[in-house]
Motif scaffolding. Structure first.
Motif, PDB file in Angstrom:
ATOM      1  N   TYR A 195       6.661  26.771  26.586  1.00 53.74           N
ATOM      2  CA  TYR A 195       6.404  24.968  24.935  1.00 53.74           C
ATOM      3  C   TYR A 195       6.662  23.797  26.166  1.00 53.74           C
ATOM      4  O   TYR A 195       5.357  23.276  25.364  1.00 53.74           O
ATOM      5  N   LEU A 196       6.631  24.064  27.185  1.00 50.33           N
ATOM      6  CA  LEU A 196       7.126  22.784  27.233  1.00 50.33           C
ATOM      7  C   LEU A 196       6.179  22.129  27.911  1.00 50.33           C
ATOM      8  O   LEU A 196       5.019  20.727  28.231  1.00 50.33           O
ATOM      9  N   GLU A 197       5.212  23.344  28.972  1.00 50.77           N
ATOM     10  CA  GLU A 197       4.378  23.422  29.855  1.00 50.77           C
ATOM     11  C   GLU A 197       2.789  23.574  28.407  1.00 50.77           C
ATOM     12  O   GLU A 197       1.866  22.742  29.322  1.00 50.77           O
ATOM     13  N   GLY A 198       3.390  23.312  28.015  1.00 49.81           N
ATOM     14  CA  GLY A 198       1.961  23.203  26.634  1.00 49.81           C
ATOM     15  C   GLY A 198       1.139  24.729  26.749  1.00 49.81           C
ATOM     16  O   GLY A 198      -0.211  24.796  26.071  1.00 49.81           O
ATOM     17  N   ASN A 199       1.814  25.637  27.341  1.00 43.41           N
ATOM     18  CA  ASN A 199       0.983  26.788  27.494  1.00 43.41           C
ATOM     19  C   ASN A 199       1.265  28.445  26.054  1.00 43.41           C
ATOM     20  O   ASN A 199       0.355  29.265  26.308  1.00 43.41           O
ATOM     21  N   LEU A 200       1.968  27.074  25.662  1.00 43.50           N
ATOM     22  CA  LEU A 200       2.535  28.325  24.467  1.00 43.50           C
ATOM     23  C   LEU A 200       1.584  28.496  23.436  1.00 43.50           C
ATOM     24  O   LEU A 200       1.345  29.437  22.440  1.00 43.50           O
ATOM     25  N   TRP A 201       0.848  27.892  23.104  1.00 45.04           N
ATOM     26  CA  TRP A 201      -0.245  27.490  21.731  1.00 45.04           C
ATOM     27  C   TRP A 201      -1.684  27.341  22.502  1.00 45.04           C
ATOM     28  O   TRP A 201      -2.202  26.653  21.863  1.00 45.04           O
ATOM     29  N   LYS A 202      -2.179  27.586  24.144  1.00 49.30           N
ATOM     30  CA  LYS A 202      -3.369  27.373  23.869  1.00 49.30           C
ATOM     31  C   LYS A 202      -4.136  28.156  23.628  1.00 49.30           C
ATOM     32  O   LYS A 202      -3.614  30.061  24.418  1.00 49.30           O
ATOM     33  N   PRO A 203      -5.171  28.481  22.986  1.00 49.87           N
ATOM     34  CA  PRO A 203      -5.852  29.793  22.902  1.00 49.87           C
ATOM     35  C   PRO A 203      -6.704  30.469  23.694  1.00 49.87           C
ATOM     36  O   PRO A 203      -7.256  29.377  25.011  1.00 49.87           O
ATOM     37  N   THR A 204      -7.143  31.606  23.351  1.00 51.42           N
ATOM     38  CA  THR A 204      -7.768  32.008  25.297  1.00 51.42           C
ATOM     39  C   THR A 204      -9.226  32.257  24.696  1.00 51.42           C
ATOM     40  O   THR A 204      -9.214  33.400  23.361  1.00 51.42           O
ATOM     41  N   LEU A 205     -10.727  31.882  24.806  1.00 51.26           N
ATOM     42  CA  LEU A 205     -11.361  32.260  24.146  1.00 51.26           C
ATOM     43  C   LEU A 205     -12.044  33.355  25.010  1.00 51.26           C
ATOM     44  O   LEU A 205     -11.817  34.367  26.154  1.00 51.26           O
ATOM     45  N   VAL A 206     -11.941  34.821  23.686  1.00 49.41           N
ATOM     46  CA  VAL A 206     -12.535  35.556  23.867  1.00 49.41           C
ATOM     47  C   VAL A 206     -13.881  36.748  23.455  1.00 49.41           C
ATOM     48  O   VAL A 206     -14.014  37.534  24.108  1.00 49.41           O
ATOM     49  N   ALA A 207     -13.803  35.555  22.639  1.00 53.27           N
ATOM     50  CA  ALA A 207     -15.588  36.151  22.281  1.00 53.27           C
ATOM     51  C   ALA A 207     -16.388  34.526  21.421  1.00 53.27           C
ATOM     52  O   ALA A 207     -15.460  34.239  21.449  1.00 53.27           O
ATOM     53  N   PRO A 208     -17.323  34.021  20.743  1.00 55.43           N
ATOM     54  CA  PRO A 208     -18.100  33.519  20.812  1.00 55.43           C
ATOM     55  C   PRO A 208     -17.112  33.266  19.135  1.00 55.43           C
ATOM     56  O   PRO A 208     -17.022  33.901  18.497  1.00 55.43           O
ATOM     57  N   GLY A 209     -15.970  31.856  19.057  1.00 50.36           N
ATOM     58  CA  GLY A 209     -15.591  32.193  18.178  1.00 50.36           C
ATOM     59  C   GLY A 209     -14.552  32.535  17.978  1.00 50.36           C
ATOM     60  O   GLY A 209     -13.551  32.070  16.940  1.00 50.36           O
ATOM     61  N   VAL A 210     -14.252  33.418  19.006  1.00 49.81           N
ATOM     62  CA  VAL A 210     -13.056  34.111  19.089  1.00 49.81           C
ATOM     63  C   VAL A 210     -12.387  33.486  19.464  1.00 49.81           C
ATOM     64  O   VAL A 210     -11.848  33.788  20.548  1.00 49.81           O
ATOM     65  N   CYS A 211     -10.920  33.580  19.214  1.00 52.04           N
ATOM     66  CA  CYS A 211      -9.450  33.006  20.591  1.00 52.04           C
ATOM     67  C   CYS A 211      -8.494  33.643  20.198  1.00 52.04           C
ATOM     68  O   CYS A 211      -8.281  34.442  19.425  1.00 52.04           O
ATOM     69  N   ARG A 212      -7.595  33.795  20.824  1.00 50.82           N
ATOM     70  CA  ARG A 212      -6.458  34.468  20.724  1.00 50.82           C
ATOM     71  C   ARG A 212      -5.577  33.891  21.337  1.00 50.82           C
ATOM     72  O   ARG A 212      -5.140  33.317  22.359  1.00 50.82           O
ATOM     73  N   LEU A 213      -4.142  33.436  20.887  1.00 50.48           N
ATOM     74  CA  LEU A 213      -3.337  32.685  21.052  1.00 50.48           C
ATOM     75  C   LEU A 213      -1.846  34.016  21.829  1.00 50.48           C
ATOM     76  O   LEU A 213      -1.723  35.204  21.837  1.00 50.48           O
ATOM     77  N   PRO A 214      -1.604  33.091  22.754  1.00 47.68           N
ATOM     78  CA  PRO A 214      -0.496  34.272  24.043  1.00 47.68           C
ATOM     79  C   PRO A 214       0.369  34.949  23.060  1.00 47.68           C
ATOM     80  O   PRO A 214       1.103  34.288  21.645  1.00 47.68           O
ATOM     81  N   SER A 215       0.755  35.673  23.393  1.00 47.93           N
ATOM     82  CA  SER A 215       2.141  36.720  22.617  1.00 47.93           C
ATOM     83  C   SER A 215       2.916  36.502  23.296  1.00 47.93           C
ATOM     84  O   SER A 215       3.720  36.132  24.358  1.00 47.93           O
TER      85      SER A 215
END
Length: 77
Positions: free
Chosen positions: A57-77
Motif C-alpha cells: 500500500y505504501l509503495e503504491g502497488n496495491l491499487w496499480k491495475p495491470t492492463l490485460v487486454a485493451p480496455g480491461v484492467c486487473r487489480l492486484p489481489s
C-alpha cells in the motif's frame, strides 16, 4: 540488547530503540525497537501478511491495475 549495535532500529532506522519486542504467542524476545515500530507490529498482531500488504500500500502497488487486454484492467489481489 540495547547496548548491542546489532538488531537495533531494524525498522525505522532513526528513533532510539527502547522497547523490547516479543512474539505474542510464545513470549520469545525478538529484539529492541522504537515505540512506534513496536506499536505497529503489535497492531498488526504479528501477522507478516499484514505487514506485506502495508508495504504494498505504501509503495503504491496495491491499487496499480495491470492492463490485460485493451480496455480491461486487473487489480492486484
Amino acid at each position: 540488547m540495547v547496548a548491542s549495535p546489532y538488531g537495533l532500529r531494524a525498522i525505522c532506522l532513526d528513533t532510539p530503540p527502547v522497547h523490547v519486542d516479543h512474539r505474542h504467542k510464545t513470549g520469545r524476545v525478538r529484539g529492541v525497537l522504537s515505540f512506534n515500530c513496536n506499536s505497529a507490529i503489535g497492531t498488526s498482531r504479528d501477522q507478516s501478511a499484514a505487514a506485506r500488504r502495508t508495504a504494498a500500500y505504501l509503495e503504491g502497488n496495491l491499487w496499480k491495475p495491470t492492463l490485460v487486454a485493451p480496455g480491461v484492467c486487473r487489480l492486484p489481489s
